[in-house]
Motif scaffolding. Sequence first.
Motif, PDB file in Angstrom:
ATOM      1  N   ILE A  86      -5.737  -0.569  -5.745  1.00  0.00           N
ATOM      2  CA  ILE A  86      -5.502  -0.274  -4.348  1.00  0.00           C
ATOM      3  C   ILE A  86      -6.621   0.810  -4.142  1.00  0.00           C
ATOM      4  O   ILE A  86      -7.028   0.973  -2.711  1.00  0.00           O
ATOM      5  CB  ILE A  86      -3.946   0.189  -4.121  1.00  0.00           C
ATOM      6  CG1 ILE A  86      -2.797  -0.704  -4.328  1.00  0.00           C
ATOM      7  CG2 ILE A  86      -3.961   0.925  -2.663  1.00  0.00           C
ATOM      8  CD1 ILE A  86      -1.689  -0.119  -4.426  1.00  0.00           C
ATOM      9  N   ASP A  88      -9.775   0.634  -4.387  1.00  0.00           N
ATOM     10  CA  ASP A  88     -10.944   0.066  -3.719  1.00  0.00           C
ATOM     11  C   ASP A  88     -10.591  -0.051  -2.241  1.00  0.00           C
ATOM     12  O   ASP A  88     -11.524  -0.091  -1.405  1.00  0.00           O
ATOM     13  CB  ASP A  88     -11.174  -1.293  -4.401  1.00  0.00           C
ATOM     14  CG  ASP A  88     -11.699  -0.936  -6.086  1.00  0.00           C
ATOM     15  OD1 ASP A  88     -11.928   0.160  -6.336  1.00  0.00           O
ATOM     16  OD2 ASP A  88     -11.429  -2.073  -6.660  1.00  0.00           O
ATOM     17  N   TYR A  89      -9.510  -0.758  -1.949  1.00  0.00           N
ATOM     18  CA  TYR A  89      -9.088  -0.827  -0.703  1.00  0.00           C
ATOM     19  C   TYR A  89      -8.935   0.289   0.170  1.00  0.00           C
ATOM     20  O   TYR A  89      -9.409   0.344   1.336  1.00  0.00           O
ATOM     21  CB  TYR A  89      -7.828  -1.731  -0.651  1.00  0.00           C
ATOM     22  CG  TYR A  89      -8.068  -3.391  -1.382  1.00  0.00           C
ATOM     23  CD1 TYR A  89      -8.423  -4.280  -0.342  1.00  0.00           C
ATOM     24  CD2 TYR A  89      -7.574  -3.384  -2.472  1.00  0.00           C
ATOM     25  CE1 TYR A  89      -8.662  -5.514  -1.045  1.00  0.00           C
ATOM     26  CE2 TYR A  89      -7.444  -4.802  -3.181  1.00  0.00           C
ATOM     27  CZ  TYR A  89      -8.259  -5.698  -2.413  1.00  0.00           C
ATOM     28  OH  TYR A  89      -8.114  -7.051  -2.765  1.00  0.00           O
ATOM     29  N   LYS A  92     -12.354   1.655   1.143  1.00  0.00           N
ATOM     30  CA  LYS A  92     -13.072   0.803   2.311  1.00  0.00           C
ATOM     31  C   LYS A  92     -12.352   1.163   3.515  1.00  0.00           C
ATOM     32  O   LYS A  92     -12.909   1.489   4.707  1.00  0.00           O
ATOM     33  CB  LYS A  92     -12.879  -0.933   1.947  1.00  0.00           C
ATOM     34  CG  LYS A  92     -13.769  -1.274   0.829  1.00  0.00           C
ATOM     35  CD  LYS A  92     -13.479  -2.698   0.663  1.00  0.00           C
ATOM     36  CE  LYS A  92     -14.520  -2.995  -0.534  1.00  0.00           C
ATOM     37  NZ  LYS A  92     -14.075  -4.595  -0.948  1.00  0.00           N
ATOM     38  N   VAL A  93     -10.934   1.162   3.683  1.00  0.00           N
ATOM     39  CA  VAL A  93     -10.250   1.641   4.849  1.00  0.00           C
ATOM     40  C   VAL A  93     -10.746   3.010   5.210  1.00  0.00           C
ATOM     41  O   VAL A  93     -10.840   3.247   6.267  1.00  0.00           O
ATOM     42  CB  VAL A  93      -8.796   1.308   4.406  1.00  0.00           C
ATOM     43  CG1 VAL A  93      -7.896   1.995   5.736  1.00  0.00           C
ATOM     44  CG2 VAL A  93      -8.340  -0.109   4.298  1.00  0.00           C
TER      45      VAL A  93
END
Length: 206
Positions: A86, A88-89, A92-93
Amino acid sequence: MAKDFNIELGDIFTLNIYGREIDGEIVNFREVDYRDLSINFAMLFNPQFAKKIPHEYLATAKFKNPDNFDETKMLEVLPSLSMIKIADYLNKVTSVLNKVFIAVTLISGVTIVIGLIVISSAIMVQGKVKEYQNLVFKILGFSKKEIIFSSLIEFIIIFISVILIAIFFAVIGSKFIMENIFELVWQLDFKVLIYLGAIRNYSNNK
């Protein structure tokens, strides 16, 4: 969510789980905060009943030092395990949200500057008009108190009119966005407005 779908205690709903329709009764509500990114679900079943239907286990893990975690060894022990990073996401978010925040801040700043320029220009023009207006009042025999009182009444009328117009368009705009874009139930909660006003006054006094 319960308010959006007009759900009340005791209502019966039907879920299709792997082709099997299951009826359930709503016995309670709970408040869910998804901002902490912990595991949470919109609906919870009775654990004794949930054991009888096909299911999977879900868990989250947080490591102080992710570099020491060996995914290969974990998969050797649990070959059917699926892992999703999570972090990594989230990175990005977070990056996207930061860019959006910067863009919104710049747009807001430009809007405020333009608004101040427009307001200052309007005040200057209105000041010139008020000079001639007060001069006419003096010629007509109005006293200084009467001129001040008339200016005060004019200011109150304009102020209240602007507030009412702003509230009207804000309510219409929010109702349109909530019902047509987000497809949610719109409602005007005066308690929330009172709480927000109280919090704002408390923060200003503090």
